[in-house]
Motif scaffolding. Sequence first.
Motif, short mmCIF file in Angstrom:
data_model
loop_
_atom_site.label_atom_id
_atom_site.label_comp_id
_atom_site.label_asym_id
_atom_site.label_seq_id
_atom_site.Cartn_x
_atom_site.Cartn_y
_atom_site.Cartn_z
N GLY A 102 64.56 94.08 -25.89
CA GLY A 102 63.61 93.48 -26.45
C GLY A 102 64.04 91.99 -26.98
N PRO A 103 63.24 91.41 -27.49
CA PRO A 103 63.78 90.05 -28.14
C PRO A 103 65.02 90.56 -29.21
N LEU A 104 65.65 89.35 -29.40
CA LEU A 104 66.93 89.36 -29.97
C LEU A 104 67.07 89.29 -31.60
N THR A 105 65.79 89.63 -32.16
CA THR A 105 65.66 89.29 -33.60
C THR A 105 66.49 90.46 -34.61
N ASN A 106 66.75 91.56 -34.09
CA ASN A 106 67.56 92.38 -35.15
C ASN A 106 68.94 92.14 -34.79
N LEU A 107 69.43 91.46 -33.74
CA LEU A 107 70.78 91.14 -33.45
C LEU A 107 71.24 90.05 -34.21
N GLU A 108 70.36 89.11 -34.16
CA GLU A 108 70.36 87.69 -34.97
C GLU A 108 70.36 88.16 -36.32
N LEU A 109 69.54 88.95 -36.85
CA LEU A 109 69.49 89.55 -38.37
C LEU A 109 70.93 90.09 -38.95
N ALA A 110 71.41 91.04 -37.92
CA ALA A 110 72.62 91.77 -38.22
C ALA A 110 73.91 90.65 -38.32
N ILE A 111 73.76 89.69 -37.52
CA ILE A 111 74.84 88.84 -37.58
C ILE A 111 74.88 87.90 -39.08
N GLU A 112 73.28 87.77 -39.12
CA GLU A 112 73.22 86.93 -40.23
C GLU A 112 73.74 87.84 -41.64
N LEU A 113 73.44 89.11 -41.67
CA LEU A 113 74.00 89.94 -42.80
C LEU A 113 75.32 90.10 -42.95
N GLY A 150 58.22 93.08 -30.51
CA GLY A 150 58.45 92.39 -29.28
C GLY A 150 56.88 92.49 -28.30
N CYS A 151 56.89 93.20 -27.57
CA CYS A 151 55.51 93.75 -26.77
C CYS A 151 54.59 94.34 -27.66
N VAL A 152 54.94 94.95 -28.88
CA VAL A 152 54.38 95.62 -29.90
C VAL A 152 54.83 95.12 -31.33
N SER A 153 53.99 95.28 -32.21
CA SER A 153 54.60 94.93 -33.54
C SER A 153 55.64 95.90 -33.97
N GLY A 154 56.49 95.49 -35.09
CA GLY A 154 57.41 96.23 -35.84
C GLY A 154 57.02 97.81 -36.09
N PRO A 155 55.96 98.02 -36.75
CA PRO A 155 55.57 99.24 -36.96
C PRO A 155 55.23 100.22 -35.96
N ILE A 156 54.50 99.67 -34.85
CA ILE A 156 54.21 100.31 -33.59
C ILE A 156 55.58 100.76 -32.81
N ALA A 157 56.40 99.46 -32.79
CA ALA A 157 57.66 99.82 -32.17
C ALA A 157 58.34 101.04 -32.73
N THR A 158 58.31 101.12 -34.08
CA THR A 158 59.17 102.16 -34.80
C THR A 158 58.67 103.39 -34.51
N ASN A 215 61.82 88.21 -23.09
CA ASN A 215 62.29 88.69 -24.41
C ASN A 215 62.99 87.33 -24.97
N PHE A 216 63.44 86.55 -24.11
CA PHE A 216 63.97 85.10 -24.70
C PHE A 216 62.74 84.25 -25.08
N PHE A 217 61.62 84.30 -24.58
CA PHE A 217 60.54 83.33 -24.84
C PHE A 217 60.20 84.07 -26.09
N ALA A 218 59.93 85.14 -26.35
CA ALA A 218 59.31 85.66 -27.47
C ALA A 218 60.16 85.36 -28.87
N ASN A 219 61.27 85.38 -28.95
CA ASN A 219 62.08 84.70 -29.95
C ASN A 219 63.30 83.78 -29.49
N ALA A 220 62.89 82.64 -29.06
CA ALA A 220 64.01 81.81 -28.47
C ALA A 220 65.07 81.37 -29.36
N GLU A 221 64.59 81.15 -30.54
CA GLU A 221 66.01 81.04 -31.81
C GLU A 221 66.78 82.02 -31.85
N ALA A 222 66.24 83.21 -31.78
CA ALA A 222 67.35 84.36 -31.93
C ALA A 222 68.19 84.50 -30.58
N ALA A 223 67.53 84.23 -29.58
CA ALA A 223 68.31 84.18 -28.14
C ALA A 223 69.25 83.21 -28.18
#
Length: 317
Positions: A131-142, A38-46, A173-181
């Motif tokens: 943050g952006p809804l990327t993970n939630l979208e991926l979980a739903i796809e899973l 989101g505001c940082v990369s995935g590894p930094i967020a982790t 958060n919505f701008f960063a991944n509008a498709e997931a939102a």
Amino acid sequence: MARKLIIDADPGIGDAFAIALAALDPEIELLAITATSGCVSGPIATRNVLAISESVDPIKWPRLGSSTADRPHFPNAEECHFYDPLRLNGNYGLGQVELPFSKPHNQHESARVIFDLVRQYPHEVTILTLGPLTNLELAIELSPEILDLVKGIVIQGGAISNGGDATAASEFNFFANAEAAWRVLRAPTPKTLVPLDVANKVVLTFDSFDRLKQLRGRRLHFLFEELLPFALRSHHEQLGLEGVPLKEVAALAAITQDRFFESRPMVVEIETYGMETRGASIVDRRRGIRRQPNAEVLQSVEVQGVLDYITQIVKLS
């Protein structure tokens, strides 16, 4: 009985404060903290999620979900014109401090952690996204079945009437991944939206920070000695604000202290194509349009009630 909660975040000083409060709140069972780009990369967020969790040292340790996205989701200057979240959060999201942490041997992807826990505790888990809804979208796809198994989703995102922060129309958060939102807002499951209109009303001023600092214990040392002073300085210097909006803490309080909020069911769509409006929250207010509302949208907040909640949890640290 404590509420079972998963927090999905891209820490962020505001995220760090909300995560710390959730870990200390006796009315919350924090099952997992999952990292997202989101505001940082995935590894930094982790890394930030691990560091925050270890600094708070909760009695019951949550599971941790990792993200491998190699860049932040925040847009470049040409796309966003002026908004850079790291300007307000420091180079790596947590001010100028590098918190120590121990890297786990086996890391699990955030979307898998979300899916596994929702399936393990059917109809008991609330998911809070900061943050952006990327993970939630991926979980739903899973596995779309989690939509039938989750208790509810609380989303800190969107801007209804007051304009955005990433652009004039869009919240970050919505701008960063509008498709997931767009996909998550359309998902047939209970959702509560905490837009900027309400979230920005809960503000940590210099005076309230001084009062809280006198109450905090050892487990919030990193927040009150490093992160929050940086946030106060950067918001004053960069935006001319005499305080820090606690958007993420407001979203947490919407779960644990819902009596301080009023909401209204609405039809909310997310713009995914417009050059100037990508990520904008479009509310259908037309009369005579028979569309089923897809979200409970918070309309107002009793600010002092939320600040009292923060004080109560800080005292427990």
